[in-house]
Scaffold this motif. Structure first.
Motif, mmCIF file in Angstrom:
data_model
loop_
_atom_site.group_PDB
_atom_site.id
_atom_site.type_symbol
_atom_site.label_atom_id
_atom_site.label_comp_id
_atom_site.label_asym_id
_atom_site.label_seq_id
_atom_site.Cartn_x
_atom_site.Cartn_y
_atom_site.Cartn_z
ATOM 1 N N GLU A 13 1.147 -1.028 -0.243
ATOM 2 C CA GLU A 13 0.305 -0.159 0.381
ATOM 3 C C GLU A 13 0.999 0.979 0.373
ATOM 4 O OE1 GLU A 13 -3.222 2.488 3.184
ATOM 5 O OE2 GLU A 13 -2.568 0.154 3.273
ATOM 6 N N VAL A 14 0.439 2.171 -1.052
ATOM 7 C CA VAL A 14 1.422 3.251 -0.782
ATOM 8 C C VAL A 14 0.460 4.378 -1.209
ATOM 9 C CG1 VAL A 14 3.515 4.371 -2.740
ATOM 10 C CG2 VAL A 14 2.860 1.904 -2.704
ATOM 11 N N VAL A 15 1.275 5.234 -0.475
ATOM 12 C CA VAL A 15 0.521 6.613 -0.408
ATOM 13 C C VAL A 15 1.469 7.047 -1.050
ATOM 14 C CG1 VAL A 15 -0.663 8.870 0.891
ATOM 15 C CG2 VAL A 15 -1.266 6.203 1.549
ATOM 16 N N VAL A 16 1.303 8.813 -1.422
ATOM 17 C CA VAL A 16 1.819 9.890 -2.150
ATOM 18 C C VAL A 16 1.620 11.053 -1.708
ATOM 19 C CG1 VAL A 16 4.653 10.120 -3.735
ATOM 20 C CG2 VAL A 16 2.925 8.181 -3.999
ATOM 21 N N PRO A 17 1.840 11.352 -0.616
ATOM 22 C CA PRO A 17 1.612 13.011 0.173
ATOM 23 C C PRO A 17 2.143 14.038 -1.424
ATOM 24 C CG PRO A 17 2.270 12.024 2.120
ATOM 25 C CD PRO A 17 2.526 11.227 0.799
ATOM 26 N N GLU A 18 1.260 15.160 -2.048
ATOM 27 C CA GLU A 18 2.009 15.747 -2.341
ATOM 28 C C GLU A 18 2.058 16.681 -1.308
ATOM 29 O OE1 GLU A 18 2.501 17.196 -5.698
ATOM 30 O OE2 GLU A 18 0.946 15.946 -6.536
ATOM 31 N N LEU A 19 2.931 17.274 -1.496
ATOM 32 C CA LEU A 19 3.633 18.648 0.075
ATOM 33 C C LEU A 19 3.014 20.268 -1.242
ATOM 34 C CD1 LEU A 19 7.189 17.090 0.983
ATOM 35 C CD2 LEU A 19 4.873 16.997 1.323
ATOM 36 N N HIS A 20 4.032 21.510 -0.788
ATOM 37 C CA HIS A 20 3.604 22.778 -1.635
ATOM 38 C C HIS A 20 2.833 23.266 -0.253
ATOM 39 C CE1 HIS A 20 6.887 21.890 -4.693
ATOM 40 N NE2 HIS A 20 6.120 20.755 -5.198
ATOM 41 N N ARG A 21 2.689 22.988 0.827
ATOM 42 C CA ARG A 21 1.954 23.728 1.743
ATOM 43 C C ARG A 21 2.406 24.304 2.174
ATOM 44 N NH1 ARG A 21 -2.437 19.752 0.741
ATOM 45 N NH2 ARG A 21 -1.643 18.333 -0.248
ATOM 46 N N GLY A 22 2.853 25.246 1.990
ATOM 47 C CA GLY A 22 4.210 26.993 1.826
ATOM 48 C C GLY A 22 4.648 26.863 3.178
ATOM 49 N N SER A 23 4.809 25.854 4.350
ATOM 50 C CA SER A 23 5.550 25.670 4.999
ATOM 51 C C SER A 23 6.204 24.406 5.898
ATOM 52 C CB SER A 23 5.291 26.628 6.335
ATOM 53 O OG SER A 23 4.116 25.678 6.436
ATOM 54 N N LEU A 24 7.512 24.251 5.940
ATOM 55 C CA LEU A 24 7.987 22.956 6.586
ATOM 56 C C LEU A 24 6.749 22.501 7.808
ATOM 57 C CD1 LEU A 24 9.987 20.339 6.869
ATOM 58 C CD2 LEU A 24 11.390 21.949 8.324
ATOM 59 N N ARG A 25 6.311 22.423 8.558
ATOM 60 C CA ARG A 25 5.890 22.509 9.407
ATOM 61 C C ARG A 25 3.748 22.079 8.498
ATOM 62 N NH1 ARG A 25 3.293 24.132 14.729
ATOM 63 N NH2 ARG A 25 5.261 25.907 14.808
ATOM 64 N N GLU A 26 3.518 22.592 7.955
ATOM 65 C CA GLU A 26 2.401 21.978 6.677
ATOM 66 C C GLU A 26 2.967 20.711 5.796
ATOM 67 O OE1 GLU A 26 -1.303 23.167 6.929
ATOM 68 O OE2 GLU A 26 0.088 23.523 8.815
ATOM 69 N N ASP A 27 3.806 20.756 5.792
ATOM 70 C CA ASP A 27 3.812 19.905 4.620
ATOM 71 C C ASP A 27 4.271 18.923 5.819
ATOM 72 O OD1 ASP A 27 4.560 20.820 2.323
ATOM 73 O OD2 ASP A 27 6.637 21.292 2.298
ATOM 74 N N THR A 28 5.221 19.061 6.973
ATOM 75 C CA THR A 28 4.801 17.806 7.942
ATOM 76 C C THR A 28 3.736 16.952 8.492
ATOM 77 O OG1 THR A 28 7.187 18.472 8.558
ATOM 78 C CG2 THR A 28 6.655 16.964 10.047
ATOM 79 N N ARG A 29 2.448 17.986 8.483
ATOM 80 C CA ARG A 29 1.064 17.485 8.953
ATOM 81 C C ARG A 29 0.879 17.042 8.220
ATOM 82 N NH1 ARG A 29 -2.980 19.427 7.429
ATOM 83 N NH2 ARG A 29 -2.426 21.139 6.143
ATOM 84 N N VAL A 30 0.752 16.864 6.262
ATOM 85 C CA VAL A 30 0.263 16.390 5.871
ATOM 86 C C VAL A 30 0.658 14.742 5.686
ATOM 87 C CG1 VAL A 30 0.137 16.773 2.865
ATOM 88 C CG2 VAL A 30 -0.410 18.173 3.944
ATOM 89 N N VAL A 31 1.896 15.000 5.930
ATOM 90 C CA VAL A 31 2.852 13.497 5.859
ATOM 91 C C VAL A 31 2.560 12.853 7.657
ATOM 92 C CG1 VAL A 31 4.698 12.671 5.780
ATOM 93 C CG2 VAL A 31 4.582 14.153 4.858
ATOM 94 N N GLN A 32 1.845 13.613 8.291
ATOM 95 C CA GLN A 32 2.082 12.879 9.506
ATOM 96 C C GLN A 32 0.512 12.666 9.473
ATOM 97 O OE1 GLN A 32 3.578 12.344 12.790
ATOM 98 N NE2 GLN A 32 2.132 11.050 12.395
ATOM 99 N N GLU A 33 -0.541 12.954 8.547
ATOM 100 C CA GLU A 33 -1.602 12.999 7.852
ATOM 101 C C GLU A 33 -1.417 10.812 7.429
ATOM 102 O OE1 GLU A 33 -3.811 15.792 6.297
ATOM 103 O OE2 GLU A 33 -4.184 16.228 8.058
ATOM 104 N N ALA A 34 -0.809 11.420 6.544
ATOM 105 C CA ALA A 34 -0.755 9.557 5.556
ATOM 106 C C ALA A 34 -0.463 8.593 6.827
ATOM 107 C CB ALA A 34 0.304 9.943 4.780
ATOM 108 N N VAL A 35 0.720 8.947 7.259
ATOM 109 C CA VAL A 35 1.482 8.485 8.378
ATOM 110 C C VAL A 35 0.536 7.331 9.873
ATOM 111 C CG1 VAL A 35 3.065 7.741 10.347
ATOM 112 C CG2 VAL A 35 3.650 8.427 7.967
ATOM 113 N N ASP A 36 -0.385 8.548 9.993
ATOM 114 C CA ASP A 36 -1.681 8.041 10.537
ATOM 115 C C ASP A 36 -2.731 7.393 9.764
ATOM 116 O OD1 ASP A 36 0.200 9.548 12.557
ATOM 117 O OD2 ASP A 36 -1.200 10.995 12.594
#
Length: 238
Positions: free
Chosen positions: A30-53
């Motif tokens: 199972e593969v998830v590839v989040p799109e970043l470009h959310r405006g900051s490292l904090r927001e990019d990390t949040r999106v990836v954290q949601e994928a991990v969770d």
């Protein structure tokens, strides 16, 4: 067989990991590839954290280049894989490590008022500190060892990058508590392999591939093989 989150770098998007994602899915991963470009490292990390969770068991999390800054701040990964990526300690940023080579910096240009957005994932505000890569230079720096058709496709997928992400500092250092593997790309023209080796010393295991900056484009089978190996090791430990 487990799951994996693939995290792209600056100027890139999820499509750059297409061949790797397809190769893993063919063998039941199972593969998830989040799109970043959310405006900051904090927001990019949040999106990836949601994928991990979103996984039932801790996934393998792969970060390429700037994506290493992102995965460093994530909780709940089963294994971190840094692919020519930034492994940051407390208070550090990718920019603080030098960010990229002189050749990469030469390829970066500011987006003027006439600049149009490129790639998927929504529009980037014109100007305002956004930058892009000059295609004729990006091809050699990022994909110089890739077959020409694959390099052209990868250049076509590059998109604008908002300012500031490379100066972001992760809020935690996941590599201190999570098993990790670093892949040094020995023919990299974007991030000096010597810099990579210094960061790699922070990881539990180090591999070295005779590739440029983007093996997921030119040698996707290498990335697929490594991820499958890591997943197998995770399965044995569970």
């Amino acid at each position: 067989m487990g799951g994996v989150v693939l995290v792209h770098g600056l100027y890139h998007q999820a499509g750059h990991f297409g061949a790797v994602a397809a190769g893993l899915r063919r063998v039941g991963v199972e593969v998830v590839v989040p799109e970043l470009h959310r405006g900051s490292l904090r927001e990019d990390t949040r999106v990836v954290q949601e994928a991990v969770d979103g996984f039932g068991v801790a996934p393998v999390v792969v970060g390429h280049s700037y994506g290493g800054s992102v995965i460093t701040g994530v909780r709940g990964a089963g294994h971190l894989v840094y692919l020519a990526a930034f492994v940051l300690d407390a208070g550090e940023s990718a920019a603080g490590w030098g960010g990229g080579s002189a050749a990469l910096r030469e390829a970066v240009v500011a987006v003027g008022e006439e600049g149009a957005t490129r790639g998927g994932g929504g529009a980037t505000k014109r100007g305002g500190g956004a930058t892009r890569l000059r295609p004729e230079l990006a091809a050699g720096v990022l994909y110089g060892d890739c077959p020409a058709p694959l390099a052209r496709r990868a250049v076509g997928l590059l998109r604008e990058q908002g300012p500031g992400c490379g100066r972001g500092v992760p809020e935690r250092q996941g590599w201190r508590t999570t098993p990790s593997t670093y892949v040094v790309c020995a023919r990299d023209r974007a991030i000096d392999p010597g810099v990579q080796r210094r960061m790699a010393a922070r990881c539990g295991e180090v591999r070295e591939w005779a590739t440029g900056h983007s093996p997921f484009v030119g040698r996707p089978e290498l990335v697929v093989g490594l991820v499958r190996e890591v997943l197998a090791g995770l399965g044995e430990r569970r």
